[in-house]
Design an enzyme around this catalytic site. Structure first.
Site, short mmCIF file in Angstrom:
data_model
loop_
_atom_site.label_atom_id
_atom_site.label_comp_id
_atom_site.label_asym_id
_atom_site.label_seq_id
_atom_site.Cartn_x
_atom_site.Cartn_y
_atom_site.Cartn_z
N GLU A 67 42.10 34.58 45.14
CA GLU A 67 41.95 36.40 44.62
C GLU A 67 40.34 36.59 45.29
OE1 GLU A 67 42.92 35.56 40.36
OE2 GLU A 67 40.84 34.42 40.32
N SER A 68 39.33 35.72 45.98
CA SER A 68 38.45 35.85 46.00
C SER A 68 38.39 36.50 47.51
CB SER A 68 37.33 34.70 46.59
OG SER A 68 37.89 33.82 47.20
#
Lengths: 254, 272
Positions: free
Chosen positions: A51-52
């Site tokens: 999700e980064s």
């Protein structure tokens, strides 16, 4: 035969769940370990999405956090956080989402927010939602990895952070959730699958050496058990060697 | 054009008591030094905004700077809980902390709306969860074209956003690369911005995957080498995972924490 721990069995079972060539939204901790184990064994073409904003990361060691440099360095593309949620997760481009849980109920609803007391005065304050609500809503399917105990497998979750099948059949469609939901739950005791008709999590497989009574005793509701209950394969020597080598990279990581 | 300032002057001028402050950085490029300066200047009653309040917000909360927290995930990544955050929520220590809680997708879209000059953002999110029960800032909205029910969240408009980047030039143009998270949106959503950088250079050489914030869209830039430690700055430093692990023990106990803040923040030598 090689000795292994219950956690190693759980990680190997989770890794086996991932098919080569699919795209997988990976959280940190056990999901990341399992996904990297899969990529290093039977699924070299597994696409790991963090999700980064790292799409197609190929780390050679286990990251401690979802934003470790090794993920950006090895990714096909690094995109912004709004982009990873809006362009990649929301339209349903990601096949499998991996989630953990502090509490889970029979319909696979997940709590990672608060336990006990009430919301403003909880007994235990947990980290909260992160990406999980939308991962649970929009991925093709969700795999939950959680240690099975009366503390985690509860009749009711104290807070619905991420929706599984709500209160039963039809709820996902009614809520407009487009992904398939938590089809599979992998624990340290075995594997549960959502029953296609009732949506209830049903014990379909036990890890070697585990009994149905043990699984029942670790479940806070009357556990549904499949008529043909299977016993899973123990970890192979190769799976264990790769898993342990990966875990070792975590200890030596700077 | 962005002003080049010292960290102390930048915080003194741009971060005020009672402000809504966003310190962003997704594991990478977390502006720790600026957070420490906010603690040193004893700011109070801040509404702290951040997708992933981790160790830096644990420090700000434990130091009593915050009244309210707007967030989507509060933990020490890969390690465990934030003990100061938990102590504030569970025991109101050192001061009560009000929470407004979202999902990552919701927070990211709230910044996008703020940066876009829109009053709200729309997304497929939160549906069926208990999150909308605890804030009025998550509401259903009907699509005017299809009739479908979606979710609206209001724009985030921080008084000030603080981020860390690799470098800037003398005109205050800022360049960052690697995992750049939601920083561009957070800076453009804010009234004012303070950006700490590893170095100030004569000319910004292009880097693959870079994000450039033009100097005219930034309020102030401060040169703070190592300003992201124990987070990291790609190309300049690596993440100090040992510190994140050590924080668990430091932060567990109020006295140990207070002593750590005294020695490593209040009494720290700060380069001008």
């Amino acid at each position: 035969m090689t000795e292994y721990t219950a956690d190693e069995m759980m990680t190997v079972a989770a890794a086996r769940q991932l098919r080569d060539g699919t795209a997988c939204f990976v959280g940190i901790g056990l999901p990341s370990t399992a996904a990297n184990l899969a990529r290093a064994t039977h699924a070299p073409g597994l696409v790991l999405i963090y999700e980064s904003g790292c799409l197609g990361a190929k780390p050679d060691r286990l990251p401690l956090s979802i934003g470790d440099g090794v993920l950006a360095d090895t990714a096909d593309a690094v995109v912004s956080v709004p982009e990873v949620f809006n362009y990649w997760l929301q339209p349903g481009r990601i096949d499998v989402g991996f989630l953990g849980a502090a509490q889970l109920d029979r319909y696979g609803n997940i709590n990672t927010t608060v336990v006990g007391g009430d919301y403003t005065d909880p007994k235990v304050r947990l980290p909260g939602a992160g990406g999980a609500p939308e991962i649970a809503a929009s991925c093709g399917e969700v795999v939950v990895v959680v240690r099975q105990s009366l503390r985690t497998f509860t009749e009711r979750v104290d807070f619905v952070t991420s929706v599984g099948y709500g209160s039963g059949p039809g709820d996902r469609a009614r809520l407009g959730l487009r992904g398939g939901g938590p089809r599979t739950v992998i624990t340290d005791l075995g594997v549960l699958e959502a029953d296609p008709a009732t949506c209830e999590l049903t014990l379909t497989r036990l890890h070697p050496g585990v009994t149905v009574d043990q699984a029942r005793a670790a479940t806070g509701w009357p556990l549904a058990v499949a008529d043909e209950l299977a016993t899973g394969e123990p970890p192979t020597a190769d799976e264990l060697a790769v898993l342990r080598a990966l875990e070792a990279t975590k200890r030596t990581a700077r | 054009m962005a002003k080049l300032v010292s960290l102390a002057d930048g915080v003194a001028e741009l971060v005020r008591d009672g402000d809504t402050v966003a310190l962003e950085g997704f594991t990478h490029l977390i502006p720790f030094a600026a957070g420490h300066e906010i603690i040193r200047q004893r700011r109070r009653d801040l509404t702290l905004v951040r997708m992933t309040p981790d160790v830096i917000y644990d420090q700000l909360i434990g130091a009593g700077c915050a009244r309210r927290l707007v967030f989507s995930w509060g933990g020490n990544p890969g390690v465990g809980s934030l003990h100061r955050f938990r102590d504030a929520v569970q025991n109101s220590w050192p001061v009560p902390l009000e929470l407004e809680e979202h999902s990552h997708a919701g927070m990211a879209n709230r910044y996008v709306a703020g940066a876009s000059g829109l009053p709200f953002a729309v997304l497929r999110g939160y549906t069926g969860t208990d999150l909308p029960r605890h804030t009025t800032n998550i509401r259903p909205i009907e699509c005017p074209f299809t009739g479908e029910t979606l979710t609206a969240v209001p724009a985030l408009r921080p008084d000030v956003t603080v981020v860390h980047a690799q470098r800037a030039d003398r005109a205050g143009n800022v360049q960052m690369w690697g995992i750049t998270g939601v920083q561009k949106e957070a800076v453009l959503a804010a009234q004012r911005s303070l950006i700490t950088v590893e170095e100030i250079v004569d000319e910004l050489e292009p880097v693959p995957g870079q994000v450039v914030l033009p100097g005219w869209a930034v309020t102030a830039v401060a040169r703070v080498p190592g300003g992201s430690h124990p987070s990291y700055t790609q190309g300049y430093s690596v993440r100090d995972n040992e510190f994140y692990r050590a924080w668990d023990a430091i932060s567990r106990d109020r006295d140990t924490f207070t002593d750590w803040i005294a020695r490593h923040v209040h009494e720290a030598e700060v380069p001008a």
